[in-house]
Design an enzyme around this catalytic site. Structure first.
Site, PDB file in Angstrom:
ATOM      1  NE  ARG A  37      -3.589   2.032   2.931  1.00  0.00           N
ATOM      2  CZ  ARG A  37      -4.043   2.766   2.668  1.00  0.00           C
ATOM      3  NH1 ARG A  37      -5.014   1.734   1.924  1.00  0.00           N
ATOM      4  NH2 ARG A  37      -4.931   2.888   3.713  1.00  0.00           N
ATOM      5  CB  ILE A  63      -5.148   6.013  -1.156  1.00  0.00           C
ATOM      6  CG1 ILE A  63      -5.532   4.114  -1.028  1.00  0.00           C
ATOM      7  CG2 ILE A  63      -4.679   5.988   0.237  1.00  0.00           C
ATOM      8  CD1 ILE A  63      -3.723   3.452  -1.124  1.00  0.00           C
ATOM      9  CB  SER A  64     -10.319   3.472   0.139  1.00  0.00           C
ATOM     10  OG  SER A  64     -11.482   3.711  -0.689  1.00  0.00           O
ATOM     11  CD  GLN A  65     -11.045   2.986   8.299  1.00  0.00           C
ATOM     12  OE1 GLN A  65     -12.236   3.355   7.742  1.00  0.00           O
ATOM     13  NE2 GLN A  65     -11.342   2.804   8.784  1.00  0.00           N
TER      14      GLN A  65
END
Ligand code: SAM
Length: 217
Positions: A37, A63-65
């Site tokens: 990530r 960018i999502s959790q």
């Protein structure tokens, strides 16, 4: 400066944010343990890439959790041979998680600069089973339909009709639906011409902008 151990940070993230919160699909857990990530965010944010929240990417997007990525992926009940559609490539991180599991990911991104950047990082990591196109994903990707699964990573005022049409019988679609401040994560399962809906709880995503989404300001 002490060098950060990203693999250790990633495994900690999986234990504390993903497994501890109830995600149990081995394919999802394996993918989350593998995808680096930190390479999907700007260099200055790498030390925060495994923290428990979304992070800014460029063009005002996020960018999502990590937990939300895992939750949405698990809800799709993937087996590994799917032809998949993602709307909102963003950084390419969610695409990589999906690409670890399914056969092919078709991903649509409306911002050309994000599509280019995510293409570069996905290529450098060998994710050649992600096919990206620039455009309005609220129309889906008609030439490649139907899809076994569809994931929308931006918030819609309602479920875009073309996405329902492009879902295979038995296929699953996950999408945040609501207003611009908060949404319900909705899972749709297609059974013939019936679409069964269930909620996976409250979320907050950036806007899905397009013909079947929010209008551009
Ligand atoms: N899944 C991404 C990740 O892992 O980085 C996060 C995506 S971000 C929350 C939402 C993305 O949806 C943004 O990149 C935004 O430009 C894109 N988007 C918004 N409306 C869109 C549309 N109609 N078609 C395609 N992409 C869209």
């Amino acid at each position: 400066m002490v060098k950060m151990d990203f693999e250790q940070a990633r495994n900690r993230m999986v234990e504390h944010q993903i497994i501890a919160r109830g995600i149990s699909d081995p394919l999802v857990i394996k993918a989350m343990r593998k995808v680096p990530r930190h390479l999907f965010v700007d260099e200055g944010l790498r030390s925060r890439a495994y923290d428990d929240y979304p992070l800014p990417i460029s063009y005002g997007q996020t960018i999502s959790q990590p937990y939300i990525v895992a939750l949405m992926t698990e809800a799709l009940n993937l087996k590994g041979n799917e032809k998949f559609l993602e709307i909102g490539t963003g950084s390419g991180y969610q695409s990589a998680v999906l690409a670890e599991i399914v056969d092919t990911v078709y991903s649509v991104e409306r911002i050309p600069g994000l599509a280019k950047k995510s293409r570069e990082i996905l290529d450098s990591l060998g994710y050649h089973n992600v096919i990206i196109k620039v455009g309005d994903g609220t129309y889906g990707w008609k030439d490649k339909a139907p899809f076994d699964g569809i994931l929308v990573t931006a918030a819609a005022p309602s479920i875009p009709e073309p996405l329902l049409e492009q879902l295979k019988d038995g296929g699953r679609l996950i999408i945040p639906v609501g207003d611009v401040f908060s949404q319900d994560l909705i899972l749709v399962v297609r059974e013939g011409n019936r679409f069964k809906k269930s909620s996976y709880g409250g979320v907050r995503f950036v806007k899905l902008i397009g013909a079947f989404g929010w209008k551009e300001e």
